[in-house]
Enzyme design. Structure first.
Site, PDB file in Angstrom:
ATOM      1  N   ASP A   1       0.824  -1.256   0.007  1.00 50.43           N
ATOM      2  CA  ASP A   1      -0.093  -0.175  -0.017  1.00 50.43           C
ATOM      3  C   ASP A   1       0.898   1.345  -0.115  1.00 50.43           C
ATOM      4  O   ASP A   1       0.448   2.135   1.002  1.00 50.43           O
ATOM      5  CB  ASP A   1      -1.021   0.000   1.387  1.00 50.43           C
TER       6      ASP A   1
ATOM      7  N   GLU B   1     -11.594  -0.215  -3.087  1.00 47.85           N
ATOM      8  CA  GLU B   1     -10.600   0.296  -2.025  1.00 47.85           C
ATOM      9  C   GLU B   1      -9.537   0.928  -2.846  1.00 47.85           C
ATOM     10  O   GLU B   1      -9.530   1.056  -3.860  1.00 47.85           O
ATOM     11  CB  GLU B   1     -10.417  -0.765  -1.092  1.00 47.85           C
TER      12      GLU B   1
HETATM   13  O1  FUB Z   1      -3.193  -3.460   3.475  1.00 47.81           O
HETATM   14  C1  FUB Z   1      -4.386  -3.709   4.045  1.00 47.81           C
HETATM   15  C2  FUB Z   1      -5.435  -3.316   3.000  1.00 47.81           C
HETATM   16  O2  FUB Z   1      -5.106  -4.310   1.718  1.00 47.81           O
HETATM   17  C3  FUB Z   1      -5.540  -2.232   2.561  1.00 47.81           C
HETATM   18  O3  FUB Z   1      -6.035  -1.192   3.510  1.00 47.81           O
HETATM   19  C4  FUB Z   1      -6.237  -2.421   1.274  1.00 47.81           C
HETATM   20  O4  FUB Z   1      -6.347  -1.131   0.379  1.00 47.81           O
HETATM   21  C5  FUB Z   1      -5.642  -3.612   0.844  1.00 47.81           C
HETATM   22  O5  FUB Z   1      -4.280  -3.200  -0.117  1.00 47.81           O
END
Ligand code: FUB
Length: 348
Positions: free
Chosen positions: A49, A239
Site C-alpha cells: 500500500d 478500495e
Molecule cells: O493493507 C491492508 C488493506 O489491503 C488495505 O487497506 C487495502 O487497500 C488492501 O491493500
C-alpha cells in the site's frame, strides 16, 4: 548431498524470477522489452500500500508493514494484522538505494486502536507532517486516525482519539490551493457497514485534525454519463483511493477488489463526478492491489505491491515501482501484468 544440490538449484531459480520479475507465462524478448521496467523496492521486508510523496526534493514512501502474525486468511481480512508503520526514502526511483527510517508509529502508542494498521497516507502543511491511517478501534470498527511529526521521517505522535466522525479505510489526502481533501473507503464505507461501497471525499478542517463537512460520495460515471454500479465489479470502486492531477485534470484511481484491477476515472474538480477511463494495471500476484501515483524529477511513477516474492501469500506483499506514461490525450497507458496461478502448496 543430492538434496543440498537440489535445494541450491531451486533457490537459484527462485532468485532469478524475483530479481528479473519474469512473467508466469513465457514471452518473447521483444514483448519483454515493451514492458515497462519494474523494480522491487525493499526486498528485505514485506510492505504494501505505498503512499509516495515528494518532500524537500526527496521521495518518501509510507507503506503498510505486513508480517507473519500467524493469522491465516479469511474473508474478513483478519490476516492483514499490521502493527506499525515505517517510512522509506530514496532520491533515484529507478536505481537509487532505499533508506528505511525505521518505525515511525507503533500500535502500542495509539490509545484508541485495537488492531490492523492499514494503508496510510501523509500530508504536509505549514511545517507539520500529518500521517492519516485507518485501524480498528476498541469496538472493532475501522476509523481514521492522525499522527503528527515535524519532519517526513517522523516519528509521528498520534492523536488520542480517531478523527471525530471518521469511518472506513484507505485515506488519501490531496492538496490544492491550501485546501486538503481526504478520499477514503472500502470496508465500512458507511458507518457500521462491513461491506465495500463507493469511495468518499471530504474536505479537512484548517487544523488538519477534523472533517470540515459531511463526506460526499465519489461518483464514477460510465461513458454514457450513468453511475457505474457496485455490481459492475470490473469497473466499480472497491478500495485504495488515490488522487493526482495531470494537465489540469483530476485523476481518481482505485482498486476494483475481486477483479484485482487498478482503474481510474477523471474529472474537472476534486469532488467529481469522475468519468471512468480504463485500467492502469491488470491483476498482479496476490488478492489486493493498492498504489500511488507521483511525479518525481520529470517522470511519473506508479508505486504498488504484489505477493510474488512471498510465493503468493496475499497478506505478505512486496513494494514495487514502475514508470507511468500517458497518451497524448491524457489517458494512462496500461501496465499489463499476468496473474500467476498460485497453488495451495505455495500458499502457507
Ligand atoms: O493493507 C491492508 C488493506 O489491503 C488495505 O487497506 C487495502 O487497500 C488492501 O491493500
Amino acid at each position: 548431498m543430492k538434496r543440498n544440490i537440489l535445494f541450491l538449484m531451486l533457490s537459484a531459480i527462485t532468485l532469478v524470477f524475483v530479481i528479473f520479475d519474469i512473467g508466469c507465462t513465457s514471452q518473447s524478448g521483444e514483448q519483454r522489452q515493451q514492458r515497462p521496467q519494474k523494480r522491487y523496492l525493499f526486498p528485505s521486508d514485506y510492505m504494501a500500500d505505498p503512499a509516495a510523496h515528494v518532500f524537500n526534493g526527496r521521495l518518501y514512501i509510507y507503506p503498510s508493514h505486513d508480517w507473519r502474525s500467524g493469522i491465516t486468511d479469511n474473508s474478513k481480512g483478519d490476516a492483514f494484522d499490521m502493527r506499525d508503520y515505517h517510512v522509506l526514502s530514496l532520491d533515484d526511483v529507478e536505481n537509487g538505494a532505499v533508506t528505511d527510517h525505521g518505525v515511525i508509529l507503533d500500535i502500542k502508542d495509539i490509545p484508541w486502536v485495537k488492531r490492523q494498521l492499514w494503508a496510510p497516507d501523509v500530508a504536509y502543511k505549514d511545517g507539520v507532517y500529518y500521517l492519516y491511517f485507518p485501524a480498528r478501534d476498541k469496538n472493532n470498527v475501522f476509523r481514521i486516525g492522525v499522527a503528527i511529526a515535524n519532519c517526513p521521517e517522523g516519528p509521528f505522535v498520534p492523536q488520542p482519539e480517531p478523527i471525530p466522525g471518521s469511518y472506513s479505510i484507505d485515506p488519501c489526502v490531496f492538496e490544492e490551493d491550501g485546501e486538503y481533501y481526504m478520499y477514503f473507503g472500502g470496508i465500512g464505507s458507511s458507518p457500521g457497514d462491513s461491506s465495500s461501497s463507493s469511495a468518499r471525499v471530504v474536505k479537512l478542517s484548517q487544523d488538519m485534525l477534523h472533517l470540515a463537512e459531511e463526506p460526499r460520495e465519489v461518483i464514477i460515471l460510465n461513458q454514457n454519463g450513468r453511475p457505474v454500479s457496485q455490481s459492475d465489479n470490473s469497473r466499480r470502486f472497491f478500495e485504495a483511493s488515490w488522487m493526482h492531477k495531470y494537465n489540469g485534470k483530476y485523476y481518481f484511481s482505485y482498486s476494483t477488489g475481486d477483479t484485482h484491477r487498478l482503474c481510474y476515472a477523471t474529472g474537472d474538480n476534486p469532488y467529481g463526478p469522475f468519468t471512468y477511463q480504463g485500467i492502469i494495471m491488470t491483476p498482479v500476484v496476490g488478492w489486493t492491489t493498492h498504489h500511488s501515483i507521483v511525479e518525481y524529477n520529470g517522470k511519473w511513477y506508479l508505486f504498488h505491491h504484489d505477493s510474488r516474492p512471498s510465493g503468493g501469500i496475499d497478506w505478505l506483499r512486496s513494494l514495487k515501482v514502475t514508470e507511468l506514461t500517458y497518451n497524448p490525450d491524457g489517458t494512462i497507458k496500461n501496465n499489463k501484468r499476468r496473474r500467476c496461478v498460485v497453488t495451495p502448496e505455495n500458499k502457507s
